[in-house]
Write a protein that holds these residues in place. Sequence first.
Motif, mmCIF file in Angstrom:
data_model
loop_
_atom_site.group_PDB
_atom_site.id
_atom_site.type_symbol
_atom_site.label_atom_id
_atom_site.label_comp_id
_atom_site.label_asym_id
_atom_site.label_seq_id
_atom_site.Cartn_x
_atom_site.Cartn_y
_atom_site.Cartn_z
ATOM 1 N N ALA A 1 -2.602 8.709 1.466
ATOM 2 C CA ALA A 1 -3.305 8.912 2.739
ATOM 3 C C ALA A 1 -4.726 8.369 2.638
ATOM 4 O O ALA A 1 -5.236 7.753 3.576
ATOM 5 N N ILE A 2 -5.356 8.554 1.470
ATOM 6 C CA ILE A 2 -6.714 8.050 1.272
ATOM 7 C C ILE A 2 -6.732 6.525 1.328
ATOM 8 O O ILE A 2 -7.632 5.920 1.916
ATOM 9 N N ALA A 3 -5.682 5.895 0.748
ATOM 10 C CA ALA A 3 -5.606 4.428 0.801
ATOM 11 C C ALA A 3 -5.624 3.955 2.254
ATOM 12 O O ALA A 3 -6.362 3.024 2.611
ATOM 13 N N VAL A 4 -4.836 4.613 3.104
ATOM 14 C CA VAL A 4 -4.789 4.240 4.523
ATOM 15 C C VAL A 4 -6.149 4.478 5.181
ATOM 16 O O VAL A 4 -6.647 3.653 5.951
ATOM 17 N N MET A 5 -6.774 5.613 4.843
ATOM 18 C CA MET A 5 -8.054 5.939 5.471
ATOM 19 C C MET A 5 -9.148 4.966 5.056
ATOM 20 O O MET A 5 -9.972 4.564 5.880
ATOM 21 N N VAL A 6 -9.164 4.558 3.782
ATOM 22 C CA VAL A 6 -10.177 3.600 3.334
ATOM 23 C C VAL A 6 -9.943 2.250 4.005
ATOM 24 O O VAL A 6 -10.888 1.560 4.395
ATOM 25 N N TYR A 7 -8.661 1.899 4.195
ATOM 26 C CA TYR A 7 -8.346 0.662 4.913
ATOM 27 C C TYR A 7 -8.916 0.721 6.337
ATOM 28 O O TYR A 7 -9.521 -0.239 6.819
#
Lengths: 153, 122
Positions: free
Chosen positions: B105-111
């Motif tokens: 989820a963090i990967a998506v949010m940083v994207y």
Amino acid sequence: MTASTSPSARPASGVGRVLVVVYAILALAATGRSFYQIVSKFDEAPVAYSLSALAAVVYIVATVALVVPGETWRRVAIATIGFELVGVVVVGVLSLAAPELFGHASVWSYFGMGYLFIPLVLPILGLLWLTRRGRRARTADARAVASEDVRSA
Amino acid sequence: MIEWLTVAQVAVAIVAGLLCLVVGLAGRRPSDLTLGATALVELLLLVQLVVSIVSPAAGNTPTGDALEFGLYLGSAILLPVGAGFWALVDRSKWATVILGVANLAIAVMVYRMHEIWFVQGG
């Protein structure tokens, strides 16, 4: 058998815990986004952004309902998750049919595409899990009642 | 926001997320490895927080909305804390899977944060 040891009263276990966490993350994402939309650009699309806020509230209630044990909360979970499924399908169709009203980014527009379609898949998994949990609890309760009958006989 | 740092951060979060998912589904409880990977993701988020506070002063301002960016960053920083706390309390394989879900989820949010900072036109 007391309520605290009844299987239907047990909070999420096993894979259900993952479901709870995904719901919590979605609730956080939907809340954060709708907070931003309402604070900074509510006039642009009041309908879509109000729906965003409603979706956020429903996700929060669903997350709580999945965590809190008991049959009542299980029903609340089924109601809120069912509402989400209806919401994501209806708003998904409307965002294609009337993009000027519903085309703005929200957790449900375009069937939750902005959230990797998780809002579409998650309620289905949630309902499956809840009905399985309900059935298992009923069988276990029935078994407990049967064994008590044997003992009292 | 620094582009290469952000790309590296997404990559680290994806690797950490997949690692925790695979190890968790294989039946392992939260370990130093999976908690360490999550801690690394959190550390990079804190670096990102410092960078995003400092860079406007150096003329590197977000093209999108700073409030939206901040909400994403704030939420992302909370996730490893929550998932990590969960992993310390609930020592089952599902806690490891949960670490994986949080990292992805963090990967998506940083994207998304990357899009807000670099791609949006005002």
